[in-house]
Structures are given as structure tokens and as C-alpha cells.
Design a protein around this motif. Structure first.
Motif, PDB file in Angstrom:
ATOM      1  N   SER A   1      -7.230 -10.214   3.700  1.00  0.00           N
ATOM      2  CA  SER A   1      -6.247 -10.955   4.460  1.00  0.00           C
ATOM      3  C   SER A   1      -6.533 -10.953   6.153  1.00  0.00           C
ATOM      4  N   CYS A   2      -7.725 -10.713   6.879  1.00  0.00           N
ATOM      5  CA  CYS A   2      -7.586 -10.671   8.056  1.00  0.00           C
ATOM      6  C   CYS A   2      -6.816 -11.261   9.164  1.00  0.00           C
ATOM      7  N   GLY A   3      -7.535 -12.753   8.472  1.00  0.00           N
ATOM      8  CA  GLY A   3      -6.736 -13.589   9.401  1.00  0.00           C
ATOM      9  C   GLY A   3      -5.594 -13.920   9.135  1.00  0.00           C
ATOM     10  N   THR A   4      -4.876 -13.091   8.280  1.00  0.00           N
ATOM     11  CA  THR A   4      -3.424 -13.597   8.727  1.00  0.00           C
ATOM     12  C   THR A   4      -2.944 -12.169   8.123  1.00  0.00           C
TER      13      THR A   4
ATOM     14  N   GLN B   1       0.260  -6.344  -0.267  1.00  0.00           N
ATOM     15  CA  GLN B   1       0.595  -6.925  -1.641  1.00  0.00           C
ATOM     16  C   GLN B   1       1.527  -6.713  -2.919  1.00  0.00           C
TER      17      GLN B   1
ATOM     18  N   ASN C   1      -0.441 -11.905  -2.034  1.00  0.00           N
ATOM     19  CA  ASN C   1      -0.193 -11.601  -1.199  1.00  0.00           C
ATOM     20  C   ASN C   1       0.854 -11.959   0.222  1.00  0.00           C
TER      21      ASN C   1
ATOM     22  N   GLU D   1       1.487 -12.468   4.036  1.00  0.00           N
ATOM     23  CA  GLU D   1       0.408 -12.717   5.218  1.00  0.00           C
ATOM     24  C   GLU D   1       1.337 -12.598   6.205  1.00  0.00           C
TER      25      GLU D   1
END
Lengths: 145, 455, 406
Positions: free
Chosen positions: A115-118, A123, A128, A130
Motif C-alpha cells: 500500500s505504498c501509494g496509500t 491490516q 487494508n 490506508e
């Protein structure tokens, strides 16, 4: 043995046996089923899996210890997986971890959850959550109680 | 097809497609390795057996390199020795420095390789090592020290591929990985103590041997196990402490691909104890200890008294030479001969690996010589040469390595470890046993007794 | 920058994961083309397209396909790698949730080319919620009779980065620990329970329908000569609009970051960029200004393109802390099979931790470089060499920061 697969799981296992060239392939699927049934993986469950798919119990056991998502011990608390890897760290995962200390949950520092972009992410029960902020964490945990 | 290979500038012949490491081992070209074992095959995890191969950019592990025609191998260049040193250093990061208290010291691959490739100032600048359990009782006389383990997986491969019992596995991962049984479970196979031999370091030690003797004090003789008719080749490791008697500390398997490969069973391994317990050391008649001179006179008078009614009983654990001499002797004194075998049949002991149902070392010799295998029939005099059964006769003379309760006339003899001789195993193979133990006051051998009593 | 949507064409559609929407926008159309193409002809087209594996390695996909036997007594298998665990990488997740039918179509085309009946998608355990979206799509496609003889099975991992390595993935799918296998001595397919098997990344397979629909030349019209086509590049870290945005190979890195990502977060200055997932090394801001996003350009800078998942770091970021964070990851994720990796990853993690705590010495920096050397090229898989390259990359570019921390 005190463990047995549910009828639904036994049916799934039979279906899966036709999907793979060898029943050994079913060790991860079976471990997952056992974990969902009981919350963690007992030695009894390992013995039952061993019989079900005809693989030595030790082989199942060492597989179970290799993968971080398999739990060999029970916990009453909610497991909260918090990603501590780089993108989440750059976006404030440390603050989330600090904030979670105030909650009665079992926090596990895990590696990248994708979830690097969020980021940052946690979890809970395979879902997830985010773009976390401390306030969001409170709301989510409150809703899950 | 045999092809030429050049190693360190010298020519060798090897089978094309065979493992390079097998050639290096056979030709005694030193490369360090932990995980490779000829009985277990290649696993490629320790990364120690690196060699340089002409035409290859990077060093390669010899256990995963197949021999090709005209392959040029270098095992000793400065570059490759640095590789050995560097990997060894990583191996040692989490290894405890407890050689002074480690039973493996003296026969430890890690220690040996350190002497060959290490002997350097350690670069380790990190204080904390990964901690594991140092005293795990795996059962079956095998103790595990997880900190000493180099995770070569020889032991787990042994229980997977050799005994097929799957008790051991590497659990966890990364530098937290360790060898373990399943929680609450133990080793349960009759070959478990071989794990101690195949472990290249001091992680698996024998509960029976550890702390008893430093291995560099031990002397070794080649022998053959007497536990059954398989004829597994063994080393007898013994040592005489000053002012005390020569003692056997352990049996170890001695490689023989035609018989036992690399292994022996645990029952055979521990049978050395039988050689040291309840031994007969004195000549006794009734309740009296008598002199050798007196005993010989008594023996001869008994021979005369029971003439024509004598049976010589031969134990099927005696050496070929002893059995032959006894048959010859019996003929001379006009005695019947028998070598009862039925009591040595033990199907429960047998398995498909090394354990034979015929539980006497020279069972096959008795069969081959066509001796009477039943119990003695005559009721006059029985001269028993170390058979353990109880017989019924008017009079019995026992030449015996071990004490026999109720024996009326017993003469001590040397055990197999105290003399040399040969055995015929169940497959008909004749194998030599060396004399291992030199007792302070040795009992005569059977053949010496035959001389004394007037052959 | 010109638009280049090959895989993400349908991502922005409402309900794009459903069969109805996908089919409305052309999904599964290419299956009809197979009537006029032999398996070998499909492989030829893939070869000509220059399609490269998009899981990080960038190996030519067509060559891998060609290694699969066309006539074999043993069954052939396809394993689709959705173990996406490389830090900074979150693109496959977009495909399986936003256009799962594109992946399924790609799987069907690939199975035809390699004559496989069974296809597995190995999905990392942490992606269970996304796996369920894909499962619904598979079920929908199956119910619609689109799968034909092909059986698609989703196989869930359980938390192990190393299972993204293709041989470890197969070990894991065989129900074992994810230990990479010793490499074969000559080019050959992978093996699943002793059967020839093709392992390709999700995005690679999802690129196949476009190539078969429009031809190899159409694919090659994007990207560069040696890095043809597009990639779902991604951005995370200190960037205004993190996310996955498809672009053709060869675009300038900063142009991409500024165009799609809106530049460095909060108007700060750029310090460094990890170009394509944690294991690809690090670039200084100056290098990032110069480099183009293709395999060759990044290779020329001593780093690699990897999965194209860029991690952007602003001027306030401590490079010592970043390296420590990455080494913790490798320390945690080493499978523990080979000595140099098992012991080395722990050692370097502790050493950098010492430097980060202000207890380091200059000898520790030299030592780090030496261990990196020992970890390079001496193990079964490329995990340890990647760690080695990361260490060297950070220490050569930001050595002054490490020295300042002593």
C-alpha cells in the motif's frame, strides 16, 4: 485428535485435490483453512493436515513456521498489522505505531503490505486500512469493536 | 564416460556429469564444506565449497558443478581462499566460541576450516549474537545445541531421506532458523545416533559419549559390529587412562559401501557397553577361584572321565578362525559339535535397512560349514565356547567372556575387541576385525586356551 | 508526455472489474484471433514484440515461452506471479482489482501458446481482499464459458517476500518452504512437481492481450528500442500524488514524477529516489534529473529499473535511517538457506543500526562494504546480491551522511 475440518472445508479440499498435480500443494490452503477455523494453527490441526494430504507432519510444521502470516499461538486480542517498510515510514508509520500503543490490540510490525501509494497502512482481518492518521485509526478500531 | 579434468594444474579422471565435489573428496583435494554429504547428496546451502572454474565469471560451488571434459578448476587461488575465509567468517558470527567445552572439538569441520582458512582477527564488531537453546534433548541419546548449528540440514535430510521418519526440520527463517523436532516430540528411529556423526559441528552430540573423553586422546581400531549378521563396519574408539584399564568409549560407523554405507544402527553402536560389563575375569570351579595350572589339570581329567560323551558347543559370534579351530579340536577329542542358532533368530529386530533378523555376527559361517545348528543332545560333558544358552548335561565347562550364573567350571576368554579375527557376514563377505583393546591383565583368547589344554 | 495506456486502459471506468464492463470495452476479443494462430505463432508475436518480464528482472518474455515444450508427455503449467512484495511496488494489485479480466484474458492466451490447462495465480497472503476480487472475476468468466478447458486456481501465499523469486514461488506452490532452487545448468523451463512450467508476472501476462490484438509493432511503437512498451510505473514516499501511472519506457524520471505525481511533497527539495522497488539501489536528486525510465538507462547509472516502483525522498530524509529500514526488511525476509545471506543480512542490519545510533566507527563503513562483497554472487538466488547492491549504492552516493553519523 481434537481438530477436524468443517464439512465445507473438506469439500473445498476435495475440489482442490483435482486442481494440483500433487496433494502436497494443498499444505498452504489447508493451513489457511485451519487458521480461519480456530484463529491459529494447533499441532492437532497439523497432524490432521498431514493425514489429509499425505505429507509428514514435520513438513507441514516447518512450512507453518516459515510464513509470517501463520500463527502457531492463540491470542484473544485483535491483530493489527502495521507496515513499517520504507514508503510507510516516510509517510508516518512510526506515528501510527506510537498511537496504537494506546489501544488494547496486538500490534505486529510487518514488512511492506503493498500500500505504498496509500501509506501508511494497517491490516486487520485481511482488510487494508490506508492513508492512516491517528484519528482514522481511532475511528476504525472503534467501528471494529 | 571418463573425462580429463584439471584441478590446481594436475590432471584427474572423472565421470562426465558427476559432481565435482565427489572428485575433490576422492582425490583428497581440500575444499571446505558443511552441507554436502555423499549419502545425502547436494543441497547447496552452506556455500563453502567454492572453486574457480575457467571461463566462469563467479566462483561456483563444487557440490552443484557437474564435471565436463577438460574443465579447469582452481581450489587454492588467493581469490578463492578469500571467498572461503569470508563465508566462514559469516558462518562464525552467531556461533558460540565454546570449543573448550564442546565435544566436537577435534573432529569439528568448523574448527578445522577455521584452522585452514580463518586464523584471522575477527572483524565482528557486533556484540549481540542470535540466541537459541543450547540443551535440547532430542531423544534417542541425541542432544542439540541450536547455537552451534550451521543449518547445513544434513540432519533433517537424514531423517527425511535415509530413515524416512521426518522427525527433524529447520523451522523459522533467516538467522532465526533452527533445527527442531515438532513441539513435544522426539526422535524415534533406530538409527538416530548417526545424526551425531553426520553433524559437521558440535550441534548434535551423543548423550552417551559427551563429556566422557576428548577425541584426540582416543585410539581407533577397525572392526565389525557383532550386533547381528549384517557385519556393519565400525571403528572402536578406545583409550587407556594412566593406572586404569583400556576402555572403549564408543563405536562409530566405518564407511563400507558394500555393507553398511555410512551408518550403523543404534543398538549396534551401543553394544560396546556389553564388552565392558559383567565380564568373567577369573577361573572358577564351583565357588572357588583356581589357578590356571589347576584348571588345566581339572579340564583334562574331565575329558578323560567323559570320553565318548562330549559335545563341543560353539557360539556363532566367534571369529571364523576360532570356529574352524574348535571344529578341528572337537574332531581330535572325538566330540560332537553343535552351534545352536535358533536363539539368534529375532524377526522383531530386523528392518529393511541394516538390521538383520540373524542376531549373531558369524551366523553365516556356521551355516556355511554345515554345523549342527540344534541344541546339544548328549548328556555327558558339554564344553561350551561362549554360547549364552543354558544347556543340560552331567557336567559343563564354560569358556566365557561374560559371567554365567550357576556355572560350575568357567574359564575367562578374551572378547572380540581384545583380539583380531575375521567374520563372515550374512551375504558371505569375509571381513577382518583388528585388535582394539589392550587389557592390563588380558584373558587368554580361545585359541590360546586350546594350546594350553593340549591341542 | 504522450499517453500510453496498454494495461491500465480500463482502470478508470466505473465497475471496471466486472465482466459486463470489461466486455463492453473489448475484453476477451483476442480469443477469437487464436482460431487463426498456432501456439508457435503466438510465441513468435510475443518474441517480436520485445515484451520483457515486468516483475523486476526484465527478461524477454518470448524467450521464456519458447523454452516450454510444445510436445511433451508431461502436462505444462502456467504460474502467474502476484506475490508483489518488493517495497515500493503496488501495481499488480491495481490490475487484479481494476481489470482482472485483462489478466484472465492474458492467462488464456498464454495457456494456449504454451499448451497449458492449469494456470495458477500465486497471490501474496496480504492481498486477500484483492484476491477475492480476482476470484469473483474468474468465477464470472468461467460461468460465461470464457475459460474453455483452462482451469485458473488462485493460490494464496502466507507472508514471505522471497516467494516472489520464481523458483521459491514454485516451491511454495508445491506446499513447501519458499526456498529458491539451485539454478539449472542450461536454459530450461521452470518445473512444478517435475512438470514444465512458465512463471510470469501479472503485468507481463496482462500485456499479452494488447500485443495479440494490435500486433508486435504496435507494442514496439511505445518505449525504446531495447525496452519496448509500457510499464505501470509507480510512486510513493514524499510525492504529492503517489500512485500507479502507466507510461512508456524511456520517459525522463523527473518528468514522470512531476507530471503524474505533482512533484515532491510540500514543495520540498528532492534528495534521492529509489528507482524501482527497494532492491534497485538509490539515485541522488541530480542523477534522478538526468535518468530515463528504461532498463538500459538505469543500468548505466549502476542501479536497476526493477518493478518501476519509485520511492521519492525529500531533503529532510536521513539516508542512514532509510538504509537501516531497508536492511531490517532484508534481515526479516531472508529465507535463511544460504550462509552468506542468512548471516550477512543480520550482520549488516546490526552494523547500520549501530551507525544510526551514533555508535559507529569508520571501520564499520568499510566493514559494510566488505560484507556486501561477500554477499554478492555467492548464493543460490539474487536476494543477497540485491542487498549487497543496495548497501554499495547508498554508501557510495551518500557516504558523507554515514560518516557524519559516526
Amino acid at each position: 485428535m481434537s481438530f477436524s475440518f468443517t464439512k465445507a472445508n473438506l469439500e473445498r479440499i476435495e475440489v482442490l485435490k483435482n486442481r494440483y498435480p500433487s496433494t502436497q500443494a494443498l499444505s498452504l490452503p489447508c493451513l489457511w483453512m485451519a487458521q480461519y477455523q480456530e484463529g491459529y494453527i494447533t499441532l492437532d490441526a497439523i497432524d490432521v493436515i498431514s493425514e489429509t494430504i499425505d505429507v509428514p507432519a514435520m513438513e507441514i510444521y516447518r512450512v507453518a513456521t516459515f510464513y509470517t502470516m501463520f500463527h502457531l499461538e492463540a491470542t484473544q486480542k485483535k491483530r493489527v498489522l502495521v507496515c513499517k517498510t520504507l514508503s510507510c515510514k516516510l509517510c508516518g508509520s512510526e506515528g501510527i505505531l506510537e498511537h496504537l500503543k494506546g489501544h488494547d490490540v496486538l500490534v505486529e510490525h510487518v514488512e511492506c503490505l503493498g500500500s505504498c501509494g496509500t501509506a501508511p497502512v494497517m491490516q486487520i482481518d485481511d482488510v487494508n486500512y490506508e492513508n492512516l492518521t491517528p484519528e482514522k485509526v481511532d475511528t476504525i478500531l472503534e467501528a471494529l469493536r | 564416460m571418463m573425462v580429463q579434468v584439471i584441478v590446481d594444474g594436475k590432471n584427474y579422471e572423472a565421470e562426465e556429469g558427476s559432481l565435482l565435489i565427489d572428485l575433490l573428496i576422492k582425490e583428497q583435494i581440500k575444499v571446505p564444506y558443511f552441507c554436502y554429504h555423499e549419502a545425502l547428496g547436494a543441497d547447496g546451502n552452506c556455500r563453502m565449497c567454492m572453486v574457480e572454474i575457467a571461463g566462469q565469471k563467479r566462483p561456483q560451488i563444487a557440490c552443484d558443478t557437474l564435471v565436463k571434459p577438460d574443465m579447469e578448476v582452481s581450489s587454492k587461488s588467493e581469490k578463492i581462499e578469500k571467498v572461503h575465509t569470508d563465508i566462514l567468517e559469516l558462518e562464525l558470527i552467531n556461533h558460540p566460541v565454546d570449543c573448550p567445552t564442546c565435544d566436537q572439538a577435534g573432529e569439528c569441520s568448523l574448527q578445522d576450516f577455521y584452522m585452514d582458512y580463518g586464523l584471522h582477527e575477527s572483524k565482528v564488531r557486533i556484540e549481540e549474537k542470535v540466541k537459541h537453546d543450547k540443551h535440547v534433548d532430542l531423544g534417542a541419546n541425541v542432544m542439540l545445541d541450536q547455537e552451534r548449528c550451521v543449518l547445513c540440514a544434513r540432519c533433517t535430510r537424514f531423517t527425511d531421506k535415509i530413515t524416512h521418519t521426518h522427525e527433524l526440520g529447520i523451522i523459522g527463517r533467516g538467522d532465526e532458523a533452527k533445527v527442531s523436532t515438532m513441539p513435544g516430540r522426539k526422535l524415534h528411529n533406530p538409527y538416530a545416533m548417526n545424526l551425531v556423526d553426520i553433524c559437521p559441528v558440535g550441534a548434535l552430540t551423543s548423550k552417551d559419549f559427551r563429556f566422557k573423553q576428548r577425541v584426540w586422546f582416543l585410539e581407533t581400531a577397525n572392526s565389525v559390529c557383532h550386533g547381528c549378521a549384517k557385519g556393519c563396519n565400525i571403528y572402536i574408539d578406545h583409550h587407556k587412562i594412566k593406572y586404569e584399564d583400556d576402555m572403549i568409549y564408543r563405536f562409530r560407523p566405518r564407511r563400507n559401501d558394500a555393507v553398511n554405507g555410512f551408518f550403523i544402527c543404534d543398538a549396534g553402536r551401543l553394544s560396546y557397553k556389553l564388552l565392558q560389563n559383567n565380564r568373567q575375569t577369573m577361573i572358577r570351579h564351583k565357588d572357588e577361584i583356581i589357578s590356571e595350572e589347576k584348571s588345566i589339570a581339572l579340564y583334562q581329567s574331565l575329558l578323560k572321565q567323559y570320553k565318548n560323551s562330549i559335545t563341543v558347543v560353539i557360539d556363532a559370534n566367534l571369529y571364523n578362525e576360532e570356529i574352524e579351530a574348535l571344529v578341528d579340536y572337537a574332531q581330535r577329542i572325538g566330540a560332537e559339535v553343535c552351534a545352536p542358532l535358533e536363539c539368534y533368530d529375532d524377526t522383531e529386530f530386523a528392518d529393511t535397512m541394516l538390521k538383520s533378523a540373524k542376531r549373531a555376527a558369524n551366523y553365516e559361517k556356521v551355516v556355511k560349514m554345515g554345523l549342527d545348528r540344534t541344541m546339544p543332545k548328549t548328556s555327558g560333558l558339554i564344553i561350551n565356547f561362549n554360547h549364552t544358552e543354558t544347556f543340560y548335561a552331567e557336567m559343563q565347562i564354560d569358556f566365557s567372556t561374560h559371567q554365567r550364573p550357576n556355572a560350575s567350571f568357567i574359564l575367562p576368554i578374551a572378547a572380540y575387541s581384545e583380539q583380531s579375527g575375521s567374520l563372515t557376514n550374512e551375504d558371505g563377505l569375509v571381513q577382518m576385525c583388528e585388535k582394539a583393546v589392550h587389557k592390563n591383565s588380558p584373558s587368554p583368547t580361545l585359541r590360546e586356551w586350546l594350546q594350553k589344554v593340549g591341542l | 508526455m504522450r499517453e500510453a495506456l496498454i494495461v491500465s486502459r480500463k482502470f478508470s471506468l466505473e465497475e471496471s472489474h466486472t465482466l459486463a464492463v470489461a466486455q463492453e470495452h473489448g475484453a476477451y476479443k483476442t480469443l477469437k484471433k487464436l482460431q487463426n494462430l498456432s501456439p508457435l505463432e503466438v510465441i513468435k508475436i510475443i518474441k517480436e514484440s520485445g515484451l520483457r518480464g515486468k516483475g523486476g528482472g526484465g527478461a524477454p518474455a518470448g524467450n521464456k515461452w519458447a523454452l516450454m515444450p510444445q510436445e511433451s508427455e508431461k502436462p505444462s503449467f502456467l504460474a502467474v506471479n502476484c506475490d508483489e512484495s518488493e517495497p515500493g511496488t503496488f501495481k499488480d494489485r491495481q490490475i487484479i482489482t481494476k481489470d482482472p479480466h485483462l489478466l484472465i484474458e492474458g492467462i488464456l492466451l498464454t495457456c494456449y501458446a504454451i499448451k497449458a490447462i492449469h494456470a495458477y495465480v500465486y497471490i501474496r497472503g496480504e492481498y486477500y481482499q484483492y484476491q477475492q476480487v480476482l476470484q469473483v472475476a474468474v468465477d464470472e468468466a468461467n460461468a460465461a464459458g470464457l475459460l474453455g478447458d483452462v482451469k485458473i486456481t488462485l493460490h494464496r501465499g502466507a507472508g514471505a517476500y522471497i516467494c516472489g523469486e520464481k523458483s521459491a514461488l514454485l516451491e511454495s506452490m508445491e506446499g513447501k518452504r519458499g526456498h529458491p532452487r539451485l539454478k539449472p545448468k542450461q536454459p530450461e523451463p521452470e518445473w512444478y512437481f517435475g512438470n514444465p512450467t512458465l512463471v510470469n508476472n501479472v503485468e507481463t501476462i496482462a500485456s499479452v492481450p494488447f500485443i495479440l490484438e494490435h500486433g508486435a509493432e504496435a507494442y514496439r511503437s511505445y518505449g525504446t528500442e531495447r525496452s519496448p512498451g509500457t510499464l505501470l510505473f509507480a510512486m510513493s514516499g514524499h510525492v504529492e500524488r503517489p500512485g500507479v501511472y502507466e507510461a512508456e519506457f524511456g520517459v525522463p524520471m523527473m518528468e514522470y514524477i512531476n507530471h503524474f505525481g505533482g512533484g515532491v511533497k510540500n514543495g520540498k527539495k528532492l534528495k534521492a529516489v529509489i528507482p524501482g522497488g527497494a532492491s534497485t539501489g538509490v539515485l541522488t536528486a541530480k542523477e534522478a534529473e538526468e535518468v530515463l525510465l528504461d532498463y538500459e538507462s538505469l543500468r548505466a547509472m549502476g542501479v536497476s529499473l526493477g518493478t518501476g516502483g519509485m520511492i521519492v525522498m525529500d531533503e529532510e530524509t536521513s539516508m542512514v535511517a532509510v538504509l537501516k529500514n531497508l536492511l531490517e526488511f532484508y534481515h526479516e525476509e531472508s529465507c535463511g538457506q544460504c550462509t552468506p545471506c542468512r548471516e550477512g543480512t543480520g550482520w549488516v542490519d546490526k552494523l547500520v543500526g549501530k551507525i544510526l545510533d551514533g555508535r559507529g566507527s569508520s571501520a564499520d563503513i568499510d566493514e559494510l562494504l566488505e560484507i556486501a562483497e561477500t554477499m554478492n554472487g555467492k548464493t543460490i538466488c539474487v536476494f543477497a546480491p540485491a542487498v549487497s547492491a543496495v548497501i554499495v549504492s547508498f554508501l557510495t552516493r551518500f557516504r558523507d551522511e554515514f560518516e557524519a553519523a559516526l
